[in-house]
Design a protein around this motif. Structure first.
Motif, PDB file in Angstrom:
ATOM      1  N   ARG A 105      80.507 107.373 -14.822  1.00 29.46           N
ATOM      2  CA  ARG A 105      80.963 108.626 -14.210  1.00 29.46           C
ATOM      3  C   ARG A 105      79.812 109.509 -13.742  1.00 29.46           C
ATOM      4  NH1 ARG A 105      85.236 111.779 -17.717  1.00 29.46           N
ATOM      5  NH2 ARG A 105      85.056 113.135 -15.880  1.00 29.46           N
ATOM      6  N   VAL A 106      78.672 109.448 -14.444  1.00 33.54           N
ATOM      7  CA  VAL A 106      77.560 110.344 -14.089  1.00 33.54           C
ATOM      8  C   VAL A 106      76.261 109.591 -13.826  1.00 33.54           C
ATOM      9  CG1 VAL A 106      78.519 112.341 -15.283  1.00 33.54           C
ATOM     10  CG2 VAL A 106      77.090 110.731 -16.539  1.00 33.54           C
ATOM     11  N   ALA A 107      76.342 108.255 -13.757  1.00 29.28           N
ATOM     12  CA  ALA A 107      75.151 107.432 -13.517  1.00 29.28           C
ATOM     13  C   ALA A 107      74.027 107.792 -14.487  1.00 29.28           C
ATOM     14  CB  ALA A 107      74.673 107.581 -12.070  1.00 29.28           C
ATOM     15  N   GLY A 108      74.389 107.971 -15.755  1.00 29.03           N
ATOM     16  CA  GLY A 108      73.412 108.372 -16.756  1.00 29.03           C
ATOM     17  C   GLY A 108      73.267 107.367 -17.871  1.00 29.03           C
ATOM     18  N   PHE A 109      72.291 107.634 -18.714  1.00 24.87           N
ATOM     19  CA  PHE A 109      72.039 106.816 -19.904  1.00 24.87           C
ATOM     20  C   PHE A 109      72.804 107.450 -21.055  1.00 24.87           C
ATOM     21  CE2 PHE A 109      70.051 104.505 -23.159  1.00 24.87           C
ATOM     22  CZ  PHE A 109      69.268 103.510 -22.612  1.00 24.87           C
ATOM     23  N   VAL A 110      73.620 106.681 -21.747  1.00 28.61           N
ATOM     24  CA  VAL A 110      74.481 107.215 -22.799  1.00 28.61           C
ATOM     25  C   VAL A 110      74.053 106.652 -24.152  1.00 28.61           C
ATOM     26  CG1 VAL A 110      76.852 107.342 -23.664  1.00 28.61           C
ATOM     27  CG2 VAL A 110      76.404 107.514 -21.207  1.00 28.61           C
ATOM     28  N   GLN A 111      74.002 107.509 -25.151  1.00 32.94           N
ATOM     29  CA  GLN A 111      73.582 107.086 -26.487  1.00 32.94           C
ATOM     30  C   GLN A 111      74.495 107.662 -27.567  1.00 32.94           C
ATOM     31  OE1 GLN A 111      69.501 108.338 -27.050  1.00 32.94           O
ATOM     32  NE2 GLN A 111      68.735 106.340 -26.405  1.00 32.94           N
ATOM     33  N   ARG A 195      76.413 125.423 -32.251  1.00 33.85           N
ATOM     34  CA  ARG A 195      77.601 125.491 -33.102  1.00 33.85           C
ATOM     35  C   ARG A 195      78.717 126.293 -32.428  1.00 33.85           C
ATOM     36  NH1 ARG A 195      73.455 125.453 -37.178  1.00 33.85           N
ATOM     37  NH2 ARG A 195      73.180 127.718 -37.061  1.00 33.85           N
ATOM     38  N   THR A 196      78.344 127.294 -31.644  1.00 33.69           N
ATOM     39  CA  THR A 196      79.339 128.119 -30.960  1.00 33.69           C
ATOM     40  C   THR A 196      79.984 127.379 -29.798  1.00 33.69           C
ATOM     41  OG1 THR A 196      78.156 130.159 -31.555  1.00 33.69           O
ATOM     42  CG2 THR A 196      79.705 130.290 -29.726  1.00 33.69           C
ATOM     43  N   SER A 197      79.162 126.719 -28.991  1.00 30.18           N
ATOM     44  CA  SER A 197      79.668 126.054 -27.786  1.00 30.18           C
ATOM     45  C   SER A 197      80.113 124.618 -28.028  1.00 30.18           C
ATOM     46  CB  SER A 197      78.583 126.058 -26.705  1.00 30.18           C
ATOM     47  OG  SER A 197      77.473 125.260 -27.105  1.00 30.18           O
ATOM     48  N   GLY A 198      79.606 124.009 -29.115  1.00 30.25           N
ATOM     49  CA  GLY A 198      79.944 122.616 -29.394  1.00 30.25           C
ATOM     50  C   GLY A 198      79.188 121.628 -28.546  1.00 30.25           C
ATOM     51  N   VAL A 199      78.117 122.068 -27.915  1.00 33.89           N
ATOM     52  CA  VAL A 199      77.346 121.164 -27.056  1.00 33.89           C
ATOM     53  C   VAL A 199      75.916 121.681 -26.944  1.00 33.89           C
ATOM     54  CG1 VAL A 199      77.907 122.394 -24.919  1.00 33.89           C
ATOM     55  CG2 VAL A 199      77.403 119.944 -24.830  1.00 33.89           C
ATOM     56  N   VAL A 200      74.977 120.762 -26.700  1.00 32.33           N
ATOM     57  CA  VAL A 200      73.582 121.121 -26.458  1.00 32.33           C
ATOM     58  C   VAL A 200      73.157 120.523 -25.128  1.00 32.33           C
ATOM     59  CG1 VAL A 200      71.180 120.773 -27.159  1.00 32.33           C
ATOM     60  CG2 VAL A 200      72.908 121.299 -28.881  1.00 32.33           C
ATOM     61  N   THR A 201      72.559 121.332 -24.285  1.00 33.06           N
ATOM     62  CA  THR A 201      72.001 120.839 -23.025  1.00 33.06           C
ATOM     63  C   THR A 201      70.525 121.202 -22.981  1.00 33.06           C
ATOM     64  OG1 THR A 201      74.086 121.044 -21.820  1.00 33.06           O
ATOM     65  CG2 THR A 201      72.075 120.971 -20.513  1.00 33.06           C
ATOM     66  N   THR A 202      69.686 120.230 -22.696  1.00 32.65           N
ATOM     67  CA  THR A 202      68.241 120.464 -22.629  1.00 32.65           C
ATOM     68  C   THR A 202      67.711 120.064 -21.261  1.00 32.65           C
ATOM     69  OG1 THR A 202      67.815 118.271 -23.534  1.00 32.65           O
ATOM     70  CG2 THR A 202      67.874 120.105 -25.088  1.00 32.65           C
ATOM     71  N   ASP A 203      66.809 120.879 -20.745  1.00 34.83           N
ATOM     72  CA  ASP A 203      66.088 120.539 -19.521  1.00 34.83           C
ATOM     73  C   ASP A 203      64.725 120.028 -19.935  1.00 34.83           C
ATOM     74  OD1 ASP A 203      65.623 120.344 -16.737  1.00 34.83           O
ATOM     75  OD2 ASP A 203      64.551 122.258 -16.786  1.00 34.83           O
ATOM     76  N   ASP A 239      75.976 116.870 -11.348  1.00 35.62           N
ATOM     77  CA  ASP A 239      76.624 118.155 -11.580  1.00 35.62           C
ATOM     78  C   ASP A 239      76.599 118.438 -13.079  1.00 35.62           C
ATOM     79  OD1 ASP A 239      78.385 120.282 -12.006  1.00 35.62           O
ATOM     80  OD2 ASP A 239      79.732 119.656 -10.394  1.00 35.62           O
ATOM     81  N   PRO A 240      75.896 119.473 -13.530  1.00 31.04           N
ATOM     82  CA  PRO A 240      75.792 119.733 -14.972  1.00 31.04           C
ATOM     83  C   PRO A 240      77.134 120.016 -15.639  1.00 31.04           C
ATOM     84  CG  PRO A 240      74.896 121.557 -13.688  1.00 31.04           C
ATOM     85  CD  PRO A 240      75.121 120.441 -12.741  1.00 31.04           C
ATOM     86  N   VAL A 241      78.079 120.597 -14.896  1.00 35.96           N
ATOM     87  CA  VAL A 241      79.394 120.865 -15.467  1.00 35.96           C
ATOM     88  C   VAL A 241      80.127 119.557 -15.728  1.00 35.96           C
ATOM     89  CG1 VAL A 241      81.637 121.942 -15.087  1.00 35.96           C
ATOM     90  CG2 VAL A 241      79.554 123.122 -14.362  1.00 35.96           C
ATOM     91  N   VAL A 242      80.024 118.616 -14.785  1.00 31.09           N
ATOM     92  CA  VAL A 242      80.655 117.311 -14.957  1.00 31.09           C
ATOM     93  C   VAL A 242      80.018 116.563 -16.124  1.00 31.09           C
ATOM     94  CG1 VAL A 242      81.053 115.052 -13.896  1.00 31.09           C
ATOM     95  CG2 VAL A 242      81.347 117.138 -12.547  1.00 31.09           C
ATOM     96  N   VAL A 243      78.682 116.610 -16.207  1.00 29.57           N
ATOM     97  CA  VAL A 243      77.979 115.937 -17.301  1.00 29.57           C
ATOM     98  C   VAL A 243      78.414 116.514 -18.642  1.00 29.57           C
ATOM     99  CG1 VAL A 243      75.727 115.507 -18.353  1.00 29.57           C
ATOM    100  CG2 VAL A 243      76.005 115.305 -15.884  1.00 29.57           C
ATOM    101  N   ARG A 244      78.528 117.831 -18.709  1.00 32.15           N
ATOM    102  CA  ARG A 244      78.960 118.484 -19.947  1.00 32.15           C
ATOM    103  C   ARG A 244      80.358 118.006 -20.344  1.00 32.15           C
ATOM    104  NH1 ARG A 244      81.887 122.882 -21.693  1.00 32.15           N
ATOM    105  NH2 ARG A 244      81.002 124.061 -23.441  1.00 32.15           N
ATOM    106  N   ASP A 245      81.256 117.959 -19.376  1.00 31.46           N
ATOM    107  CA  ASP A 245      82.624 117.516 -19.669  1.00 31.46           C
ATOM    108  C   ASP A 245      82.646 116.054 -20.114  1.00 31.46           C
ATOM    109  OD1 ASP A 245      83.573 120.004 -19.022  1.00 31.46           O
ATOM    110  OD2 ASP A 245      84.231 119.447 -16.990  1.00 31.46           O
ATOM    111  N   VAL A 246      81.806 115.229 -19.496  1.00 32.90           N
ATOM    112  CA  VAL A 246      81.748 113.815 -19.866  1.00 32.90           C
ATOM    113  C   VAL A 246      81.229 113.655 -21.293  1.00 32.90           C
ATOM    114  CG1 VAL A 246      80.535 111.638 -19.409  1.00 32.90           C
ATOM    115  CG2 VAL A 246      81.573 112.924 -17.523  1.00 32.90           C
ATOM    116  N   ALA A 247      80.167 114.397 -21.640  1.00 33.21           N
ATOM    117  CA  ALA A 247      79.596 114.304 -22.983  1.00 33.21           C
ATOM    118  C   ALA A 247      80.598 114.773 -24.034  1.00 33.21           C
ATOM    119  CB  ALA A 247      78.314 115.120 -23.075  1.00 33.21           C
TER     120      ALA A 247
END
Length: 267
Positions: A105-111, A195-203, A239-247
């Motif tokens: 879906r996002v052409a990414g590496f998944v772990q 903990r508040t958002s339930g997700v971590v995004t790092t650049d 799209d960072p929003v799409v990636v967030r939803d996928v994760a």
């Protein structure tokens, strides 16, 4: 003839010390190949004692030595033991189709990663169908300190509170991860946000060429037991929003595979 109580206890203590030393050496070799002198230094062991320990590990297949360089490597027998852990893991095989779908879906590496003491270790990974050179680092199963990378930050954020506090009090910055958070206040703030958002995004995640998004995977009791992460190359147009939803979707689906039904365990 029976051993006296003191003699038996001394023998047991010596055996445990030898076992501890051998386990330490194997853990260091899992990070990178080393020579006997370096292992002796890292384990604060006399050279002769380190040599005997390594000889035993080589004899039993846990370690092998390159005669040309003198470097010691993890052996096949240790690999076999580790593989048996994965073969029985509920997420290792059943989670692969979900990981493949997320990657596509996002052409990414998944772990999928788990916490092992103070490190995060990937136990399963799926590469994008069209390889991305900047993502090749993620194909390793080496341990990374928990404060480095989105996958580790999730595991640290949802670890028991006393563990998280102790980690922040004692961790030191390492060479991996040029953008790791290196001050306690900043790390506390990042973990609270997770903990508040339930997700971590790092650049600039574990390398300057990547960005990552990770979310917690929970077991039937609602305890966070793993993290699911999606890694992309910086500037690849995702799209960072799409990636967030996928994760988040992947983490939820994996949690449901473990029997999770929405319960969240207290830290």
């Amino acid at each position: 003839m029976f051993e006296s109580g003191d003699t038996a206890r001394a023998s047991t203590s010596s055996s445990m010390q030898s076992m501890h030393r051998a386990m330490q050496m194997l853990e260091y070799l899992a990070e990178k190949p080393m020579r006997a002198t370096e292992l002796a230094e890292r384990t604060s062991t006399k050279w002769a004692t380190a040599h005997r320990t390594l000889a035993y590990l080589r004899e039993h297949g846990f370690v092998h030595r390159d005669e040309a360089t003198g470097l010691h490597y993890v052996g096949r027998r240790l690999f076999a033991l580790g593989s048996s852990y994965l073969s029985e893991h509920p997420l290792f095989h059943t989670g692969e189709p979900l990981m493949r779908n997320a990657s596509d879906r996002v052409a990414g590496f998944v772990q999928i990663a788990e916490r092992d003491a103070y490190a995060s270790i990937a136990i399963a990974s799926v590469e994008p169908r069209n390889p991305v050179p900047s993502l090749s680092y993620a194909n390793t199963y080496r341990p990374y300190p928990l404060h480095i990378g989105a996958r580790g930050l999730v595991l640290l954020a949802f670890a028991p509170a006393e563990f998280t506090d102790a980690y922040i009090d004692h961790y030191t910055s390492v060479e991996d991860g040029e953008n790791a958070i290196v001050d306690a206040a900043g790390l506390h703030a990042a973990l609270e946000g997770a903990r508040t958002s339930g997700v971590v995004t790092t650049d600039q995640d574990m390398t300057t060429a990547t960005t990552a998004t990770a979310a917690p995977v929970r077991n039937v009791e609602g305890v966070v037991v793993a993290s699911a992460s999606v890694v992309n190359g910086r500037g690849d147009g995702h799209d960072p929003v799409v990636v967030r939803d996928v994760a988040l979707g992947l983490a939820t689906s994996l949690s449901q595979l473990l029997g999770w039904r929405g319960k969240v365990a207290p830290r």
